[in-house]
Enzyme design. Structure first.
Site, PDB file in Angstrom:
ATOM      1  N   SER A 167       0.825  -1.214   0.000  1.00 41.28           N
ATOM      2  CA  SER A 167       0.000   0.000   0.000  1.00 41.28           C
ATOM      3  C   SER A 167       0.859   1.263   0.000  1.00 41.28           C
ATOM      4  O   SER A 167       2.010   1.254   0.443  1.00 41.28           O
ATOM      5  CB  SER A 167      -0.900   0.026   1.241  1.00 41.28           C
ATOM      6  OG  SER A 167      -1.633  -1.158   1.351  1.00 41.28           O
TER       7      SER A 167
HETATM    8  N1  SAH Z   1      -0.522  -4.943   4.054  1.00 40.99           N
HETATM    9  C1  SAH Z   1       0.215  -5.238   2.852  1.00 40.99           C
HETATM   10  C2  SAH Z   1      -0.532  -4.792   1.607  1.00 40.99           C
HETATM   11  C3  SAH Z   1      -1.162  -5.944   1.023  1.00 40.99           C
HETATM   12  S1  SAH Z   1      -2.161  -5.783  -0.394  1.00 40.99           S
HETATM   13  C4  SAH Z   1       1.614  -4.694   2.876  1.00 40.99           C
HETATM   14  O1  SAH Z   1       1.970  -3.969   3.815  1.00 40.99           O
HETATM   15  O2  SAH Z   1       2.387  -5.013   1.972  1.00 40.99           O
HETATM   16  C5  SAH Z   1      -3.481  -6.849   0.106  1.00 40.99           C
HETATM   17  C6  SAH Z   1      -3.124  -8.277   0.358  1.00 40.99           C
HETATM   18  O3  SAH Z   1      -4.306  -8.959   0.763  1.00 40.99           O
HETATM   19  C7  SAH Z   1      -2.604  -9.037  -0.867  1.00 40.99           C
HETATM   20  O4  SAH Z   1      -1.348  -9.559  -0.570  1.00 40.99           O
HETATM   21  C8  SAH Z   1      -3.641 -10.139  -1.064  1.00 40.99           C
HETATM   22  O5  SAH Z   1      -3.087 -11.356  -1.536  1.00 40.99           O
HETATM   23  C9  SAH Z   1      -4.219 -10.289   0.332  1.00 40.99           C
HETATM   24  N2  SAH Z   1      -5.537 -10.929   0.412  1.00 40.99           N
HETATM   25  C10 SAH Z   1      -6.591 -10.866  -0.441  1.00 40.99           C
HETATM   26  N3  SAH Z   1      -7.624 -11.593   0.012  1.00 40.99           N
HETATM   27  C11 SAH Z   1      -7.230 -12.139   1.205  1.00 40.99           C
HETATM   28  C12 SAH Z   1      -7.856 -12.993   2.165  1.00 40.99           C
HETATM   29  N4  SAH Z   1      -9.099 -13.474   1.998  1.00 40.99           N
HETATM   30  N5  SAH Z   1      -7.140 -13.325   3.271  1.00 40.99           N
HETATM   31  C13 SAH Z   1      -5.868 -12.885   3.463  1.00 40.99           C
HETATM   32  N6  SAH Z   1      -5.226 -12.082   2.580  1.00 40.99           N
HETATM   33  C14 SAH Z   1      -5.903 -11.712   1.466  1.00 40.99           C
END
Ligand code: SAH
Length: 239
Positions: free
Chosen positions: A87
């Site tokens: 993000s």
């Molecule tokens: N917090 C992260 C940003 C991640 S983007 C950082 O600091 O880098 C959102 C993430 O959510 C992605 O990696 C995606 O694979 C994950 N995601 C999507 N659906 C999900 C679910 N049902 N459970 C866990 N993770 C999920």
């Protein structure tokens, strides 16, 4: 003999040169990070001193693939593989501030991604539980977090829609992927007076929402319009 002396000298010079370069690069990252926090985070209304400190400390460039490292301190999301993104720092800042956590807090994160947000949380609270649905990302985040010696971050590969019942209730829950509706298990696992920060809404109309549990009921506040990757299930279907 002279030839050997000269070669040893050249080897030594090149070693110092490399260390110097590595040092300068590191220094540069630190300066860039502080500049980013000052101009993109603090100047845009994130005033929680602890959040600012954590963002000054955690080295975002270590959480992005090497080809994007030079962009790590621009205020934008970046690709982390598997079609996912880390993000934008401003969004990390605002979401973290909304959680209103302290050194005794136990926090759940859904969507570990690179592990950057988890590391920020790790600086601010007692225990962090974070779930990632993409196995490759979960493994990569685990190795990054291990290399940084955080012992209060607990990562798991799985579907975060279900939360992490075992360690509930949580003082705060942060969701970094976006479902169309708030997952009921997350509501159930949020403790009394806890904050749930989550981007919700239909495909292109998502709102960053803060929900506070007061006397068992959720009080909702829409904060800002946002764009987020969807929350998906194990078959890749959007929730
Ligand atoms: N917090 C992260 C940003 C991640 S983007 C950082 O600091 O880098 C959102 C993430 O959510 C992605 O990696 C995606 O694979 C994950 N995601 C999507 N659906 C999900 C679910 N049902 N459970 C866990 N993770 C999920």
């Amino acid at each position: 003999m002279n030839k050997y002396l000269l070669i040893s000298f050249l080897i030594l010079v090149s070693m110092f040169g490399q260390n110097g370069e590595a040092g300068a690069q590191k220094m540069n990252y630190k300066q860039l990070r502080h500049k980013m926090v000052k101009e993109q985070i603090a100047a845009r209304g994130i005033n929680d001193k602890n959040v600012i400190k954590a963002m000054q400390k955690v080295e975002r460039h270590l959480f992005v693939p090497s080809q994007f490292r030079h962009l790590a301190y621009s205020d934008s999301p970046l690709p982390i593989g598997f079609g996912q993104t880390i993000s934008q720092p401003y969004i990390v800042g605002i979401m973290t501030q909304l959680l209103d956590i302290n050194p005794d807090s136990k926090v759940l994160e859904i969507g570990t991604g690179s592990g950057y947000q988890a590391a920020i949380l790790g600086e601010l609270c007692k225990e962090v539980y974070s779930i990632e649905i993409v196995e490759g990302l979960a493994l990569k985040a685990k190795s990054t977090i291990e290399s940084l010696n955080y012992d209060n971050l607990h990562l798991k590969w799985g579907d975060g829609y279900m939360g992490w019942e075992e360690h509930a209730p949580y003082d705060a829950i942060i969701v970094t992927c976006s479902p169309s509706k708030i997952p009921q298990p997350l509501i159930d696992q949020l403790g009394e007076n806890g904050n749930l920060v989550i981007p919700i809404g239909a495909k292109n109309v998502k709102s960053l929402v803060l929900l506070k549990k007061i006397d068992g009921e959720l009080v909702r506040k829409d904060v800002i319009p946002v764009r987020f990757v969807p929350m998906i299930d194990e078959k890749g279907r959007e929730y």
